[in-house]
Design a protein around this motif. Structure first.
Motif, short mmCIF file in Angstrom:
data_model
loop_
_atom_site.label_atom_id
_atom_site.label_comp_id
_atom_site.label_asym_id
_atom_site.label_seq_id
_atom_site.Cartn_x
_atom_site.Cartn_y
_atom_site.Cartn_z
N THR A 126 1.00 -1.22 0.07
CA THR A 126 -0.02 0.03 -0.08
C THR A 126 0.82 1.30 0.15
OG1 THR A 126 -0.08 -0.22 2.46
CG2 THR A 126 -1.96 -1.16 1.24
N GLY A 127 1.99 1.22 -0.21
CA GLY A 127 2.98 2.15 -0.14
C GLY A 127 2.96 2.93 1.31
N GLY A 128 2.76 2.40 2.38
CA GLY A 128 2.95 2.92 3.89
C GLY A 128 2.13 2.53 4.60
N GLY A 129 0.84 1.73 4.22
CA GLY A 129 -0.12 1.18 5.09
C GLY A 129 -1.28 1.63 4.86
N VAL A 130 -2.20 1.25 5.32
CA VAL A 130 -3.58 1.34 5.06
C VAL A 130 -4.40 2.62 5.89
CG1 VAL A 130 -4.27 -1.07 4.38
CG2 VAL A 130 -4.60 -0.31 6.71
N ASP A 131 -5.43 3.11 5.23
CA ASP A 131 -6.29 4.15 6.15
C ASP A 131 -6.94 3.54 7.49
OD1 ASP A 131 -5.97 6.39 3.89
OD2 ASP A 131 -6.96 5.01 2.68
N ILE A 132 -7.32 2.36 7.30
CA ILE A 132 -8.06 1.85 8.25
C ILE A 132 -7.70 -0.10 8.28
CG2 ILE A 132 -10.56 1.07 9.13
CD1 ILE A 132 -11.41 3.58 7.38
N ALA A 133 -7.46 -0.20 9.54
CA ALA A 133 -7.35 -1.61 9.94
C ALA A 133 -8.46 -2.15 10.59
CB ALA A 133 -6.11 -2.19 10.30
N LEU A 134 -9.35 -3.68 10.26
CA LEU A 134 -10.31 -3.27 11.22
C LEU A 134 -9.80 -5.06 11.67
CD1 LEU A 134 -14.02 -2.83 11.10
CD2 LEU A 134 -13.23 -5.25 11.43
N GLU A 135 -9.91 -5.22 12.79
CA GLU A 135 -9.90 -6.62 13.49
C GLU A 135 -11.12 -7.24 13.92
OE1 GLU A 135 -8.23 -10.02 15.89
OE2 GLU A 135 -9.90 -8.65 16.08
N ALA A 136 -11.64 -8.40 13.02
CA ALA A 136 -12.77 -9.09 13.20
C ALA A 136 -12.75 -10.43 13.81
CB ALA A 136 -13.52 -9.05 12.21
N ILE A 137 -11.56 -10.93 14.66
CA ILE A 137 -11.33 -12.10 15.07
C ILE A 137 -11.17 -12.12 16.84
CG2 ILE A 137 -9.74 -13.99 15.27
CD1 ILE A 137 -8.28 -12.84 12.76
N GLY A 138 -10.48 -11.13 17.24
CA GLY A 138 -10.59 -10.95 18.81
C GLY A 138 -9.41 -11.58 19.42
N MET A 139 -8.26 -11.39 18.76
CA MET A 139 -6.90 -12.18 19.24
C MET A 139 -5.86 -11.05 19.54
SD MET A 139 -6.51 -15.49 16.92
CE MET A 139 -5.00 -15.82 17.58
#
Length: 342
Positions: A229-242
């Motif tokens: 992505t050339g430096g990282g995403v705007d948003i990361a969403l964690e849907a696992i719970g770890m």
């Protein structure tokens, strides 16, 4: 009526005959058609997470059904109406409700937690909390709307503040994460789906993911995402719970980016607060969905913007409800969402 009763941690649910509660005042009696099987229920069954109402209690918080009888003061619904019921009822009067945060109401009442839930043939609830379901949407699959679909919608729209063109990495393509993928895509985002199972990544691509990342043990997944992505995403969403996945998700966001915590996790995290400060990053929690947003989710489904049928991968009769939980606890790779049919 038949109901699946939860008595104690580590014990299977027991199918028993119990009385039907007739509707009073503005209540409605609903013949349950289907109820989704959620990891939250598994936390009660296996992990010792306590319910507010001490067992015995009926679990299940993701139901659809048909109005069987309306109370003497009910005005909104009549016999035969197709409906879904949200997992959480809000009071509408507390400070949080008055400021648009009904999903975290100070006096919230949750099905299968504070009161008996929907793993039963009938249930009686106040009509203010019942949501009509259009004829175009199948009643059985419609059961998962108020949690598995509405929860991602709230997380993306109200918590992540997702905008068209944003790049989002979705960590975990299970029953909830897969819906994050398709809702984010419908909202105009570029979606990177991340999972350890290739088959789930394939489905994620069919539901709108632009790119996928196979999480491999020993590899730096966050570094891989930053590079692509050339430096990282705007948003990361964690849907696992770890905790480990949350840390990886945080490592994948750019300066000024946001991490959305959607999966339930009670373990501590190791995240450098200096990085949050110097790079103006945000860590944001998200729970459930506000009542005002349910009609929007339903309309997206009705218009075909969000798929529904593909998300229900398994169906079980009430008598085999423990088999549905076995499938969940065994991490069956084919599972997205099971429903109990009544």
């Amino acid at each position: 009526m038949k109901a699946a009763i939860f008595y104690e941690k580590g014990s299977p649910l027991k199918i028993e005959e119990i009385p039907v509660s007739r509707p009073k005042g503005r209540e409605v009696l609903i013949k349950i058609r289907a109820c989704g099987v959620c990891h939250t229920d598994l936390h009660y069954l296996d992990h010792g997470v306590p319910t507010f109402k001490k067992p015995p209690i009926i679990l299940g918080h993701e139901p659809s059904g048909i109005v069987e009888e309306a109370g003497p003061e009910a005005r909104k619904f009549k016999k035969g109406d197709r409906v879904i019921i949200p997992p959480v009822f809000s009071c509408g009067e507390c400070a949080l409700c008055r400021t648009g945060h009904e999903n975290i109401c100070e006096n919230m009442v949750m099905l299968g937690n504070h009161i008996n839930g929907a793993f039963a043939e009938y249930m009686t609830v106040g009509e203010k909390d019942v949501i009509p379901l259009p004829d175009e949407i199948p009643l059985e699959e419609g059961a998962i709307i108020t949690d598995a679909l509405a929860t991602p919608f709230h997380a993306l729209k109200n918590r992540a503040n997702l905008k068209p063109g944003d790049v989002i990495a979705v960590f975990g393509c299970g029953g909830v994460g897969m819906n994050v993928v398709q809702v984010a895509s419908a909202m105009g985002a570029k979606v990177i789906a991340v999972d350890a199972v290739e088959g789930k990544l394939s489905l994620a691509r069919s539901l709108g993911a632009s790119e996928t990342v196979l999480a491999v043990k020993g590899e730096d997944t966050a570094k891989k995402i930053r590079k692509m992505t050339g430096g990282g995403v705007d948003i990361a969403l964690e849907a696992i719970g770890m905790s480990q996945t949350l840390e990886t998700a945080f490592g994948s966001i750019r300066a000024g980016g946001r991490l959305i915590v959607l999966g339930y996790c009670s373990d501590p995290l190791t995240i450098n607060p200096a990085r949050i400060m110097f790079r103006e990053m945000e860590i944001i929690g998200s729970l459930g969905c506000r009542p005002v947003d349910f009609p929007r989710v339903i309309e997206l489904i009705r218009l075909g913007k969000i798929k529904l049928k593909e998300l229900v991968t398994h169906r079980f009769p009430l008598n085999d409800i423990n088999g549905a939980f076995d499938l969940l606890r065994n991490h069956d790779q084919s599972l997205l969402r099971s429903i109990i049919l009544l």
